[in-house]
Design an enzyme around this catalytic site. Structure first.
Site, mmCIF file in Angstrom:
data_model
loop_
_atom_site.group_PDB
_atom_site.id
_atom_site.type_symbol
_atom_site.label_atom_id
_atom_site.label_comp_id
_atom_site.label_asym_id
_atom_site.label_seq_id
_atom_site.Cartn_x
_atom_site.Cartn_y
_atom_site.Cartn_z
ATOM 1 C CB ALA A 66 -0.989 -0.161 0.935
ATOM 2 N N GLY A 109 1.128 -5.068 1.453
ATOM 3 C CA GLY A 109 -0.541 -5.314 0.058
ATOM 4 C C GLY A 109 -0.074 -5.759 -1.010
ATOM 5 C CD GLU A 112 -2.675 -7.517 2.741
ATOM 6 O OE1 GLU A 112 -2.057 -6.210 2.153
ATOM 7 O OE2 GLU A 112 -2.903 -7.756 4.494
HETATM 8 N N1 CAA Z 1 4.891 3.640 -0.436
HETATM 9 C C1 CAA Z 1 4.534 4.773 -1.210
HETATM 10 N N2 CAA Z 1 5.908 4.745 -1.567
HETATM 11 C C2 CAA Z 1 6.950 3.407 -1.815
HETATM 12 C C3 CAA Z 1 6.427 2.442 -1.887
HETATM 13 C C4 CAA Z 1 5.168 2.385 -0.931
HETATM 14 N N3 CAA Z 1 4.762 0.511 -0.077
HETATM 15 N N4 CAA Z 1 7.490 1.539 -1.881
HETATM 16 C C5 CAA Z 1 8.731 2.601 -2.202
HETATM 17 N N5 CAA Z 1 7.828 3.369 -2.646
HETATM 18 C C6 CAA Z 1 9.116 4.429 -3.397
HETATM 19 C C7 CAA Z 1 9.998 4.907 -2.275
HETATM 20 O O1 CAA Z 1 9.433 6.228 -1.370
HETATM 21 C C8 CAA Z 1 11.315 5.882 -3.235
HETATM 22 O O2 CAA Z 1 9.741 6.831 -4.042
HETATM 23 P P1 CAA Z 1 10.671 7.792 -4.070
HETATM 24 O O3 CAA Z 1 11.701 7.572 -5.437
HETATM 25 O O4 CAA Z 1 10.160 9.127 -4.657
HETATM 26 O O5 CAA Z 1 11.775 8.467 -2.871
HETATM 27 C C9 CAA Z 1 10.460 4.779 -4.580
HETATM 28 O O6 CAA Z 1 9.815 4.047 -3.959
HETATM 29 C C10 CAA Z 1 12.050 3.373 -4.576
HETATM 30 O O7 CAA Z 1 11.572 3.302 -3.945
HETATM 31 P P2 CAA Z 1 13.463 3.289 -2.718
HETATM 32 O O8 CAA Z 1 13.505 3.940 -2.791
HETATM 33 O O9 CAA Z 1 12.692 2.551 -1.287
HETATM 34 O O10 CAA Z 1 13.988 1.216 -3.787
HETATM 35 P P3 CAA Z 1 15.523 0.371 -2.372
HETATM 36 O O11 CAA Z 1 15.246 -0.230 -4.086
HETATM 37 O O12 CAA Z 1 15.401 1.289 -1.870
HETATM 38 O O13 CAA Z 1 14.117 -0.152 -1.936
HETATM 39 C C11 CAA Z 1 11.295 -1.491 -0.626
HETATM 40 C C12 CAA Z 1 12.683 -0.604 -2.457
HETATM 41 C C13 CAA Z 1 12.388 -2.560 -0.588
HETATM 42 C C14 CAA Z 1 10.451 -2.499 -2.055
HETATM 43 C C15 CAA Z 1 11.545 -0.251 0.024
HETATM 44 O O14 CAA Z 1 11.252 1.248 -0.770
HETATM 45 C C16 CAA Z 1 10.002 -0.440 0.611
HETATM 46 O O15 CAA Z 1 10.846 -0.964 1.761
HETATM 47 N N6 CAA Z 1 8.754 -0.165 0.745
HETATM 48 C C17 CAA Z 1 7.883 -0.262 1.601
HETATM 49 C C18 CAA Z 1 7.455 -1.660 1.940
HETATM 50 C C19 CAA Z 1 6.751 -1.629 2.838
HETATM 51 O O16 CAA Z 1 7.007 -1.511 3.401
HETATM 52 N N7 CAA Z 1 5.148 -2.314 2.176
HETATM 53 C C20 CAA Z 1 4.201 -1.886 3.347
HETATM 54 C C21 CAA Z 1 3.271 -1.094 2.611
HETATM 55 S S1 CAA Z 1 1.514 -0.698 4.046
HETATM 56 C C22 CAA Z 1 1.200 -1.791 3.741
HETATM 57 O O17 CAA Z 1 0.676 -2.911 2.708
HETATM 58 C C23 CAA Z 1 -0.684 -2.112 4.536
HETATM 59 C C24 CAA Z 1 -1.469 -3.238 4.008
HETATM 60 O O18 CAA Z 1 -1.769 -4.083 4.747
HETATM 61 C C25 CAA Z 1 -2.621 -2.428 2.842
#
Ligand code: CAA
Length: 256
Positions: A66, A109, A112
């Site tokens: 998400a 998500g 999911e």
């Molecule tokens: N939401 C919003 N933006 C996200 C995102 C997310 N879930 N995942 C990645 N992005 C964005 C980053 O903010 C970044 O944006 P900018 O270029 O504008 O800075 C871009 O995507 C690239 O990401 P990274 O620079 O972080 O890339 P990376 O290669 O270093 O890492 C990753 C990749 C491991 C996927 C890391 O981005 C990450 O950990 N993302 C979040 C994962 C997460 O926590 N997911 C759970 C979300 S909550 C949820 O899903 C609730 C539910 O049950 C519905």
């Protein structure tokens, strides 16, 4: 097909394809994107020319979950009013088989969303996980329920408590996905092609009965299964399938 900003769709033969398309953000699922995925699925579900739906990622990943930015300012009341997960419930009501082909990150998500599909094939380098705990929250679109029903409570809790990432091989070993494959696209399309030649009404009633197995008692589930079985005797594909067997030829299903 309704307007789409974050997904791409196409119909190839009897296959309805949906590709996530927010690659700059690892296909992070904002509310509009979830709505577009659901609407695309519902459109294919209603289209009689389509037998099976395929969902894949794009760019480096299937989906990183998400959209965290969108959730930052949320309050319990804003969540209650928007009810963002109501759209996710609509995925459970899709009657046709949905095949997910995943690669890269399949997190939160995104995981999911894959678990809401019926068959899952993954690239060997895919990483699955529920990192929500590291954000101070928890999965909210079915993760705690579907993972637990799939692999059992104690095993699911370890992944959910730690937020650790699971490799594709481990996900296959645990029975979360169908198979790890070096060419996800080819595997998914080959399976979709196979299913698109199966009798479409049998596929939907099989899916319906298998879904009931998750929620109902054995006896109630068996009764439901039986009703679906009887119903299939109203289809031309039942006559074709049985006649073809007796005539020692291959059946041709879904004849218009
Ligand atoms: N939401 C919003 N933006 C996200 C995102 C997310 N879930 N995942 C990645 N992005 C964005 C980053 O903010 C970044 O944006 P900018 O270029 O504008 O800075 C871009 O995507 C690239 O990401 P990274 O620079 O972080 O890339 P990376 O290669 O270093 O890492 C990753 C990749 C491991 C996927 C890391 O981005 C990450 O950990 N993302 C979040 C994962 C997460 O926590 N997911 C759970 C979300 S909550 C949820 O899903 C609730 C539910 O049950 C519905």
């Amino acid at each position: 097909m309704p307007t789409q900003q974050y997904v791409k769709t196409e119909m190839v033969d009897r296959i309805g394809r949906i590709r996530l398309d927010r690659t700059a953000r690892y296909n992070a699922l904002n509310r509009t994107m979830v709505r577009e995925i659901v609407e695309a699925m519902e459109t294919f579900d209603r289209d009689e020319r389509v037998t099976v739906i395929v969902l894949t990622g794009n760019g480096k990943s299937f989906s990183a979950g998400a959209d965290i930015e969108e959730m930052l300012e949320a309050t319990p009341i804003s969540m209650e009013l928007l009810d963002p997960f109501a759209d996710w419930d609509r995925i459970s009501r899709i009657k046709k088989p949905i095949i997910a082909g995943v690669h890269g990150f399949v997190l939160g998500g995104g995981f999911e969303l894959a678990l809401a599909c019926d068959l899952i094939y993954a690239d060997p380098a895919t990483q699955f996980g529920f990192p929500e705990v590291g954000l101070g929250v928890m999965p909210g679109a079915g993760g705690t329920q579907r993972l637990t029903k799939c692999i059992g409570r104690t095993r699911a809790l370890e992944w959910l408590f730690t937020g650790d990432r699971m490799k594709a091989e481990e996900a296959e070993r645990l029975g979360i996905i169908n198979r790890v494959t070096a060419d996800v696209e080819a595997t998914v399309l080959a399976m979709a092609e196979r299913l698109s030649n199966q009798p479409s009404m049998a596929l939907r009633l099989i899916k319906d009965a298998a879904n009931k197995a998750v929620d109902l008692s054995l006896q109630d589930g068996m009764e439901h299964e039986r009703r679906n079985f009887y119903l299939l005797f109203a289809t031309a594909d039942q006559t074709e399938g049985m006649q073809a067997f007796l005539e020692k030829r291959s059946p041709i299903f879904n004849q218009q």
